[in-house]
Motif scaffolding. Structure first.
Motif, PDB file in Angstrom:
ATOM      1  N   SER A   1      -0.968  38.229  42.948  1.00 55.21           N
ATOM      2  CA  SER A   1      -0.846  36.764  42.941  1.00 55.21           C
ATOM      3  C   SER A   1       0.576  36.351  43.332  1.00 55.21           C
ATOM      4  O   SER A   1       0.776  35.399  44.093  1.00 55.21           O
ATOM      5  CB  SER A   1      -1.231  36.203  41.585  1.00 55.21           C
ATOM      6  OG  SER A   1      -0.252  36.531  40.621  1.00 55.21           O
ATOM      7  N   ALA A   2       1.550  37.083  42.825  1.00 59.04           N
ATOM      8  CA  ALA A   2       2.935  36.770  43.179  1.00 59.04           C
ATOM      9  C   ALA A   2       3.177  36.994  44.668  1.00 59.04           C
ATOM     10  O   ALA A   2       3.792  36.168  45.344  1.00 59.04           O
ATOM     11  CB  ALA A   2       3.891  37.635  42.354  1.00 59.04           C
TER      12      ALA A   2
ATOM     13  N   VAL B   1       2.564  33.106  51.449  1.00 59.52           N
ATOM     14  CA  VAL B   1       2.321  31.760  51.961  1.00 59.52           C
ATOM     15  C   VAL B   1       3.638  31.096  52.376  1.00 59.52           C
ATOM     16  O   VAL B   1       3.753  30.504  53.452  1.00 59.52           O
ATOM     17  CB  VAL B   1       1.602  30.898  50.882  1.00 59.52           C
ATOM     18  CG1 VAL B   1       1.657  29.428  51.235  1.00 59.52           C
ATOM     19  CG2 VAL B   1       0.152  31.352  50.736  1.00 59.52           C
ATOM     20  N   LEU B   2       4.644  31.246  51.518  1.00 56.55           N
ATOM     21  CA  LEU B   2       5.950  30.632  51.810  1.00 56.55           C
ATOM     22  C   LEU B   2       6.542  31.212  53.093  1.00 56.55           C
ATOM     23  O   LEU B   2       6.992  30.473  53.984  1.00 56.55           O
ATOM     24  CB  LEU B   2       6.905  30.879  50.634  1.00 56.55           C
ATOM     25  CG  LEU B   2       8.315  30.338  50.807  1.00 56.55           C
ATOM     26  CD1 LEU B   2       8.315  28.828  50.671  1.00 56.55           C
ATOM     27  CD2 LEU B   2       9.273  30.948  49.791  1.00 56.55           C
TER      28      LEU B   2
ATOM     29  N   LEU C   1       4.969  32.748  55.474  1.00 57.08           N
ATOM     30  CA  LEU C   1       4.135  32.385  56.622  1.00 57.08           C
ATOM     31  C   LEU C   1       4.501  30.994  57.136  1.00 57.08           C
ATOM     32  O   LEU C   1       4.709  30.793  58.339  1.00 57.08           O
ATOM     33  CB  LEU C   1       2.655  32.431  56.215  1.00 57.08           C
ATOM     34  CG  LEU C   1       1.654  32.019  57.289  1.00 57.08           C
ATOM     35  CD1 LEU C   1       1.630  33.043  58.416  1.00 57.08           C
ATOM     36  CD2 LEU C   1       0.252  31.843  56.713  1.00 57.08           C
TER      37      LEU C   1
ATOM     38  N   MET D   1       0.987  36.848  47.035  1.00 57.61           N
ATOM     39  CA  MET D   1       0.309  35.826  47.824  1.00 57.61           C
ATOM     40  C   MET D   1       1.183  34.586  47.982  1.00 57.61           C
ATOM     41  O   MET D   1       1.269  33.984  49.051  1.00 57.61           O
ATOM     42  CB  MET D   1      -1.004  35.417  47.142  1.00 57.61           C
ATOM     43  CG  MET D   1      -2.195  36.234  47.586  1.00 57.61           C
ATOM     44  SD  MET D   1      -3.696  35.673  46.770  1.00 57.61           S
ATOM     45  CE  MET D   1      -3.975  34.129  47.629  1.00 57.61           C
ATOM     46  N   ILE D   2       1.842  34.191  46.880  1.00 60.70           N
ATOM     47  CA  ILE D   2       2.670  32.983  46.934  1.00 60.70           C
ATOM     48  C   ILE D   2       3.863  33.196  47.863  1.00 60.70           C
ATOM     49  O   ILE D   2       4.183  32.353  48.694  1.00 60.70           O
ATOM     50  CB  ILE D   2       3.095  32.582  45.509  1.00 60.70           C
ATOM     51  CG1 ILE D   2       1.864  32.018  44.796  1.00 60.70           C
ATOM     52  CG2 ILE D   2       4.218  31.559  45.537  1.00 60.70           C
ATOM     53  CD1 ILE D   2       2.008  31.858  43.325  1.00 60.70           C
ATOM     54  N   VAL D   3       4.493  34.371  47.730  1.00 58.37           N
ATOM     55  CA  VAL D   3       5.608  34.666  48.631  1.00 58.37           C
ATOM     56  C   VAL D   3       5.108  34.715  50.074  1.00 58.37           C
ATOM     57  O   VAL D   3       5.747  34.188  50.996  1.00 58.37           O
ATOM     58  CB  VAL D   3       6.281  36.007  48.255  1.00 58.37           C
ATOM     59  CG1 VAL D   3       7.371  36.363  49.246  1.00 58.37           C
ATOM     60  CG2 VAL D   3       6.847  35.934  46.845  1.00 58.37           C
TER      61      VAL D   3
END
Lengths: 278, 330
Positions: free
Chosen positions: A18-19, A25-26, A28, A21-23
């Motif tokens: 989950s961590a 997205v940022l 990207l 994924m957030i990184v």
């Protein structure tokens, strides 16, 4: 290895995922916009005014518009916000109805969507006070929007000033205002600076409220009564009307770079603050 | 001692001025005014102090004045139209046709809720997992690094999110699921990314505020780390988690620029998440530029509905926090 161990390992893996994924997205979003936008940016892009509705030329007038709106809104908002914070923390009885109301309204304002501020700025500054779509209408609207941020960060900064400093100053015969002016505020400067940096970020990215209050003229804003298009509004118009994707990418890239720099500055300023406090 | 009576009075006045800071009054041999000749200037100083205090108070009042003006001016433009059309007709009529003077925001109300629900459906679990990760699982260096990335995510302007959605997410949906890509789903994806920072920050803080004793006792009773997280820490932090979700919802409903760029903006009740939709906020920003008369008033009324909705959400949050304080949790 028991079943429970496997389950725990799997859960830990999911949390790490989950961590990531957030990184992801940022990275990207920022990466995509910088990679595709950087080639559109050169000196001409920054220094030339847009022509043919933004299809050609650069974005100079919108850079000036953004700067103009940001500076004027800060000039309006910072004195009021810091003064409010000084009053709430140094003068007001914290249990008074007035202090309660000010804190409550500031909190409520922080949650109001920018489009509502835009509607208000439009009906009040643009129409009722007859200021038209202009730098001053946009700046006044922005100033109200960033006021809660300035107030809250200044309050926190003032709270963090050691009470002994005040007591010593007062005991040496300084008046209350002298103490605030020469002892409390200088110690609170790093905290207040952090609030200002965060507010600049908000002002630079604001779009909805500015479309309704500052207009979208592409002319160079000179006077406070001139209409102005900010970079964020320019990006919206370029992308939505499909005017020039290359210039939209360039504008988005400049905005992202500015936000990353401001974020870095805010972090640096906060670290300086915690070092001073520690 | 031995200062003239007048000076002692002035000294007392000054101490009164600063009454909310405790200072020792026994040391009045350290004299402020010194002699009677300075009494005059001290009196002037006291007046100056009082004027400054009033000015600071007026500054603090500007927040209250702003919110009153915002409420009054938006309601003054919106209420006449709502009374003319009828509140339930305005809220629930699915037809928005300004050319024929039909003003119903039902479809857009559903649109706002639809996009928000899609966003929360994935942003809440992901945000909560990340908050738990930062607070309980990650090594502290990794946790604080992730927190910094989240701050950056929160700082990206909404118009940039909208642009990214339009250039990347919309074509992706078009190619993967068909349709033209401008859809509830595109709005939900972009909005979800935008509310993740709100959800992480607030729930992380409330998880970190759970007293250490709870955790230690649970572990001492033989519970595993994860049993402690799910059965002790999360229930103890629930008010903060609820606050995070409600504020995330407020942020999603009020968001404008990102949504208007990716949802297609057709005024219809979407049959699936792949169909286009128009939200209340999009409606305002799309039509305000050319609206006049009743049409413009109807847009203000839309803003009014949004405003009331957000204020109700904020009040809910305040109630949750108060309820939690009563339970002895924060």
């Amino acid at each position: 290895m028991g079943l429970a161990d496997v389950k725990e390992k799997a859960l830990t893996g999911l949390f790490w995922l989950s961590a990531l994924m957030i990184v992801g997205v940022l990275v990207l979003i920022i990466g995509y916009i910088i990679v595709n936008g950087i080639s559109a940016i050169d000196l001409k892009f920054i220094l030339e005014p847009p022509s043919r509705a933004g299809k050609e030329g650069g974005i100079s007038t919108t850079i000036v518009g953004t700067l103009y709106l940001t500076v004027v809104s800060l000039l309006l908002s910072v004195p009021v916000g810091v003064a409010s914070a000084v009053y709430l923390e140094e003068y007001a009885n914290p249990n008074s109805r007035f202090a309660y109301l000010v804190n409550l309204t500031a909190e409520t304002m922080a949650g109001i969507p920018s489009i509502i501020f835009g509607l208000f700025g439009f009906v009040f500054f643009v129409i009722f006070l007859n200021m038209g779509w202009s730098v001053i209408s946009g700046s006044l609207t922005l100033a109200i929007m960033i006021l809660p941020t300035i107030m809250r960060t200044s309050q926190e900064a003032i709270k963090a000033v050691a009470p002994e400093l005040r007591e010593n100053s007062l005991a040496l015969g300084a008046s209350k205002w002298q103490t605030v002016q020469r002892i409390v505020l200088p110690s609170a400067v790093p905290g207040i600076t952090t609030g200002i940096i965060l507010s600049i970020g908000r002002a630079i990215g604001e779009t909805a409220a500015l479309i309704l209050t500052a207009g979208s003229s592409l002319g160079m804003p000179i006077n406070l009564s001139d209409p102005a298009r900010s970079m964020a509004v320019h990006l919206y118009v370029l992308a939505m009307e499909g005017i020039s994707m290359e210039r939209a990418f360039g504008t988005a890239c400049l905005l992202i770079v500015l936000i990353v720099i401001l974020n870095f500055l805010a972090n640096w300023s906060m670290r300086r603050l915690s070092r001073a406090a520690g | 001692m031995g200062a003239p009576a007048g000076d002692r009075w002035l000294h007392k006045r000054q101490v009164n001025e600063v009454r909310n800071i405790s200072i020792s009054t026994t040391s009045n041999n350290i004299d402020f005014a010194g002699s009677t000749s300075k009494a005059d200037s001290t009196a002037r100083k006291v007046t100056r102090e009082a004027v400054i205090e009033k000015l600071l108070m007026i500054s603090a009042g500007i927040s209250i004045l702003s919110i009153i003006l915002i409420t009054v001016f938006i309601f003054a433009r919106g209420i006449p139209l709502v009374t003319q059309v009828g509140l339930s007709n305005f809220l629930f009529n699915l037809t928005w046709n300004p050319a024929n003077k039909i003003y119903g925001i039902g479809a857009m109300f559903i649109g706002s809720l639809g996009v928000t629900l899609v966003a929360l459906s994935w942003a809440v679990p992901l945000g909560l997992a990340a908050a738990l990760f930062i607070a309980e699982i990650a090594p502290s260096a990794v946790g604080s690094l992730l927190s910094r990335f989240v701050e950056l995510l929160a700082g990206i302007p909404s118009v940039v999110y909208g642009f990214f959605g339009l250039i990347v997410v919309v074509p992706f949906i078009r190619e993967t699921f068909g349709g033209n890509g401008l859809s509830v789903l595109a709005g939900g994806i972009i909005l979800g990314i935008m509310v993740i920072p709100t959800i992480i920050n607030i729930s992380r803080d409330s998880i970190m505020a759970v007293p250490m004793d709870y955790k230690v006792n649970s572990l001492a009773l033989g519970a595993t780390h994860y049993q402690t997280i799910f059965h002790v820490i999360m229930p103890a932090a629930r008010s903060g988690i609820i606050t995070a979700i409600v504020l995330g919802m407020g942020r999603a409903i009020g968001e404008t620029m990102a949504v208007v760029m990716v949802t297609g903006n057709a005024v219809i009740v979407p049959g699936s998440i792949l169909e286009p939709v128009r939200t209340m906020t999009s409606n305002i920003v799309l039509e305000m530029g050319y609206a006049s008369g009743d049409h413009q008033a109807a847009l203000f009324a839309t803003g009014m509905v949004l405003f009331v909705f957000i204020v109700i959400l904020n009040l809910l949050v305040n109630m949750v926090i108060k309820g939690a304080k009563k339970d002895g949790l924060s």
